[in-house]
Design an enzyme around this catalytic site. Structure first.
Site, PDB file in Angstrom:
ATOM      1  N   ARG A   1       0.642  44.671  50.684  1.00  7.02           N
ATOM      2  CA  ARG A   1       0.647  44.765  52.140  1.00  7.02           C
ATOM      3  C   ARG A   1      -0.765  44.629  52.702  1.00  7.02           C
ATOM      4  O   ARG A   1      -0.974  44.038  53.766  1.00  7.02           O
ATOM      5  CB  ARG A   1       1.278  46.081  52.597  1.00  7.02           C
ATOM      6  CG  ARG A   1       1.398  46.183  54.112  1.00  7.02           C
ATOM      7  CD  ARG A   1       2.151  47.423  54.553  1.00  7.02           C
ATOM      8  NE  ARG A   1       3.567  47.303  54.286  1.00  7.02           N
ATOM      9  CZ  ARG A   1       4.242  48.056  53.435  1.00  7.02           C
ATOM     10  NH1 ARG A   1       3.604  48.993  52.765  1.00  7.02           N
ATOM     11  NH2 ARG A   1       5.530  47.898  53.243  1.00  7.02           N
ATOM     12  N   ALA A   2      -1.753  45.164  52.004  1.00  8.46           N
ATOM     13  CA  ALA A   2      -3.125  45.077  52.488  1.00  8.46           C
ATOM     14  C   ALA A   2      -3.579  43.626  52.600  1.00  8.46           C
ATOM     15  O   ALA A   2      -4.232  43.242  53.591  1.00  8.46           O
ATOM     16  CB  ALA A   2      -4.067  45.848  51.554  1.00  8.46           C
TER      17      ALA A   2
END
Length: 647
Positions: free
Chosen positions: A273-274
């Site tokens: 997700r980062a």
């Protein structure tokens, strides 16, 4: 009263940039704003709505469908062809909102009497294509936070209950504000916010004076004050609209993707997700800068906003980012044709990474405290471990959590609430049963039931609650040996980690040298408790009675403030009472008083050595609580002991 102008807020460039980028690209996932009280967090968020472009919606659609691409699964479909334009909404979610208010609810009376599915939209539907603002998001119940963040990530809200399935679009910019002093979000929830921004009040007297000057001018004449900033707000709104139009044209090259992956890998963030959020933020920043290609500066700004809250290895770690590590990662991933060093002058630069201290750092300064001396020694905590769980017996009605059994509005259905109680979710079968015997007397002659409000029944559900875990820690000289106190602090820190995961409230009472002290009033910030524990001094005699009486006083006060939250008293002691006349008798009286009040308790026995007096076990018996030797606090130790005894 007109809202405070966005461009009138003094300072906070990182917050301004984070909000603008989220407005340009809602797919980023919103912004979490962390900061001390009184820093204009809410003021700036509320002002953002006035900068967003107006939206076209299908006339009469309660779910704000786009006329150009209406949602075929919208509960209000099929739609008409007429469109209306309205301003983008800012929908505020109160901390105490019920789940039905957030996701919507079914009109059970119409469903049973008319046979129609009348779904009443909630706040998620109202926020579609706008802003959803949650002030003090860290105080929101976990199941509501999960619902919000899932909707923000998926762009849809789905309701599955009472045999009805409803799904509608829910794309919004999620913005949460919080004061870290009041407790942190769980790491898995924290990660669902796209960006995070730390804000703090300026220490510059001139800037602080300007803040006061503008606030007083706004309160004196809001319309005149807002008029002063109309042009700057309008210009900023036009720039946001232009960036939104440019956004689809921005190209994210393979070199830029490799830089983003290199940076995220360098900071060892969990999952992907980062990387995705950093890429979306870099693209939005390029559009905001008026460019169609993503540069190293865009990635630098994106990393400073998207990565700090994803670097936490431990729940007590503070968010932050190492600027030198970021620059090194960017240099390592630069393409060969770009040998120049990165430019540090772009927006979003200048954030300082907070200093980090290893959780297991030892403080071995000072000598061994004597058993009866008054010297103050401070010993660091050992490494925490997974602690066994202690519960409060019975069935409570406290705040949502994961410790003791409780009646909640989420969980498994165990029965029906008494007639006349209108709380929680409707119980369909019980409602039908209540109405069925009266159908003939009510003149039913067709399909559907003849329903009365008195027929409605609501489900009784059992879930888990969070408790108040009050630690009463003996810090006297008899506990002061470095090895023992380090082990004690490690055990208490492990229980604090457990309390953090189970969403408990915690407090800390210490007693030493003839007196007891409330070291930390009850709070949901277990981080504060861990900090107080780390610097806890030891020495002096053992005023056990004073410690128990102070714990009883704290529990009485907290019962008035938060009557639904049941307490769990954890007394950490070797059981000795050596301070004052009749120390033992007064300690026994204090324990009897706590037992008489029905306080659930655990005595963590810190006595060591071959010759043991068993005083902590006697104290546990008087309290009516559980006696746990210090070495059996760890969960794996308990499992090993159970297996040994079974064999």
């Amino acid at each position: 009263m007109r809202p405070y102008p966005f461009t009138a807020v003094v300072g906070m460039p990182d917050l301004r940039l984070g909000l603008v980028l989220s407005a340009i690209s809602p797919a980023i996932g919103g912004v979490l704003v962390r900061g001390e009280k009184g820093t204009a967090k809410s003021t700036m968020v509320r002002a953002l709505a006035g900068l967003l472009p107006e939206v076209d919606v299908v006339e009469g659609c309660r779910f704000s469908c786009d006329p150009a691409a209406p949602d075929p699964n919208c509960p209000d479909a099929p739609h008409g062809t007429r469109a209306v334009r309205r301003p983008a909404r800012l929908v505020e979610l109160p901390v105490g909102a019920a789940e039905d208010r957030v996701i919507g609810s079914l009109n059970l009376e119409r469903a049973l009497t008319e046979g129609v599915t009348d779904f009443q939209p909630g706040l998620l539907a109202a926020a579609h294509r706008g802003l959803l603002y949650v002030d003090e998001v860290n105080l929101l119940h976990d199941h509501l936070v999960d619902t919000l963040l899932d909707a923000a990530a998926m762009g849809r809200a789905t309701v599955e209950r009472e045999g009805v399935s409803v799904s509608h679009a829910a794309r919004f910019v999620l913005i949460g504000t919080m004061n870290p002093e009041e407790g942190e979000l769980r790491p898995q929830l924290l990660d669902r916010f796209g960006l995070t921004v730390e804000v703090a009040a300026s220490r510059d007297p001139e800037q602080r004076a300007e803040v006061i000057r503008r606030r007083l001018a706004y309160e004196a004449d809001p319309d005149a004050f807002a008029a002063r900033f109309e042009d700057t707000d309008a210009q900023l709104a036009a720039e946001i609209a232009a960036a939104q139009k440019l956004l689809p044209s921005v190209e994210l090259s393979d070199d830029a993707l490799r830089q983003i992956a290199e940076v995220c890998a360098a900071f060892e963030v969990d999952g992907m997700r980062a990387d995705i959020v950093t890429a979306r933020t870099a693209v939005a920043h390029a559009a905001w800068s008026g460019r169609t290609d993503v540069s190293t500066e865009d990635i630098r700004v994106a990393a400073r906003l998207a990565l700090p809250h994803r670097r936490r290895r431990n729940p007590f770690d503070a968010p932050g980012i190492d600027e030198e590590q970021l620059e090194q990662a960017l240099r390592d991933a630069e393409p060969p044709e770009d040998p120049g060093p990165p430019d540090d002058d772009g927006p979003g630069s200048g954030s300082d990474a907070p200093a980090e201290t290893p959780q297991g750092q030892q403080n071995d300064s000072g000598g061994e405290p004597g058993g009866g001396g008054s010297e103050q020694q401070s010993v660091g905590a050992g490494k925490p471990y997974r602690a066994r769980m202690f519960r409060v017996a019975g069935l409570g009605e406290g705040a949502h959590g994961k410790r003791s059994r409780a009646v909640t509005d989420a969980g498994r259905t165990i029965g029906v609430r008494p007639p006349g109680t209108r709380a929680g979710r409707p119980h369909l079968v019980a409602t039908v049963r209540a109405a069925a015997p009266h159908q003939r007397s009510r003149g039913r002659d067709g399909a559907g039931l003849v329903l009365r409000p008195s027929d409605l029944r609501f489900a009784l559900r059992e879930g888990r609650e969070g408790n108040l875990v009050l630690f009463c820690v003996d810090a006297s000289g008899s506990m002061g040996a470095k090895s023992r106190m380090r082990e004690v602090k490690a055990a208490v820190l492990s229980l604090l980690l457990d309390a953090y995961q189970r969403r408990d409230k915690v407090g800390l009472v210490t007693f030493r040298a003839g007196a007891a002290e409330l070291a930390l009033p009850p709070t949901i910030s277990v981080e504060a408790a861990a900090a107080r524990l780390e610097g806890l001094p030891t020495g002096g005699r053992t005023p056990l009675a004073e410690g128990l009486l102070e714990a009883a006083r704290v529990l009485r006060v907290e019962a008035v403030r938060d009557p639904r939250r049941r307490p769990l008293l954890v007394v950490v002691t070797d059981g000795r009472a050596t301070s004052g006349a009749d120390a033992v008798a007064r300690s026994q009286q204090a324990a009897d008083m706590l037992a008489g009040a029905g306080v659930a308790s655990v005595v963590m026995d810190c006595e060591t050595g071959r010759m043991r007096l068993g005083l902590a076990a006697e104290l546990a018996a008087r309290l009516g609580g559980e006696h746990v030797p210090l070495g059996e606090v760890a969960a794996d130790t308990l499992a090993t002991e159970v297996r040994r005894r079974a064999a």
